[in-house]
Design an enzyme around this catalytic site. Sequence first.
Site, PDB file in Angstrom:
ATOM      1  N   HIS A  62       0.679  -1.214  -0.002  1.00  0.00           N
ATOM      2  CA  HIS A  62       0.129   0.090   0.031  1.00  0.00           C
ATOM      3  C   HIS A  62       0.767   1.316  -0.010  1.00  0.00           C
ATOM      4  CE1 HIS A  62      -3.286  -2.462   2.272  1.00  0.00           C
ATOM      5  NE2 HIS A  62      -3.166  -2.816   0.808  1.00  0.00           N
ATOM      6  N   TYR A 131       0.490   1.596  14.035  1.00  0.00           N
ATOM      7  CA  TYR A 131       1.656   2.465  13.630  1.00  0.00           C
ATOM      8  C   TYR A 131       1.106   3.849  13.330  1.00  0.00           C
ATOM      9  CZ  TYR A 131      -1.557   0.672   9.667  1.00  0.00           C
ATOM     10  OH  TYR A 131      -2.418   0.184   8.668  1.00  0.00           O
TER      11      TYR A 131
END
Length: 203
Positions: A62, A131
């Site tokens: 991604h 994250y």
Amino acid sequence: MEIEQLGIQGVFLVTPTVFPDDRGEFLEMFSLPAFERAVGHPLGVAQVNCSASVRGTVRGLHGIALPGQARYMTCPAGAMVDIVVDTRTGSPTYGEHVAVELSAANRQALYLAEGLVHGFAPLSELATVVYLCSSTWSPGTAFQINPLDADLALPWPTDVPPVLSAKDQAAPTLREAERLGVLPTWAQCQDRYAELAALATVA
């Protein structure tokens, strides 16, 4: 805390100092001053994501169109491999990758700059990934590269069949994405990094 750049510009491995005692342990998962000294610019955190994945899952690859989204990856539970691919056309390491194991045992973190793509897969039966993101998710800005692109030959776990989302299964290869014109250029990314470096506050 030690922060070292890996084999692709904009990819850094963070190894924290862990302080154990009879109660458990303590560590800094992220330090803005240490990060800025190593990377050359601050990391503005706009969003924090958490993902839990079962073994066999492959999430990625991604990326986000420029100005992009930098990510600071950790794995507080279980273990996973995170693979970063250089998709900046014109980069001296275009098409190359680095793979890092992040786990609750090693407590390491991985930073990837804007313009790069990545994916991850559990090495344990269940892995939780947290994250920090430099920007919020915005519809229409994301792009995908097929994580099973044979030309990339990425080192995903091979002992279980890969489980991908329908979107990741249908994603183009790196060569196809380049032909579609969805990838950032090396020059565009260097301009973006220069913008970020101008925000530095730590000498």
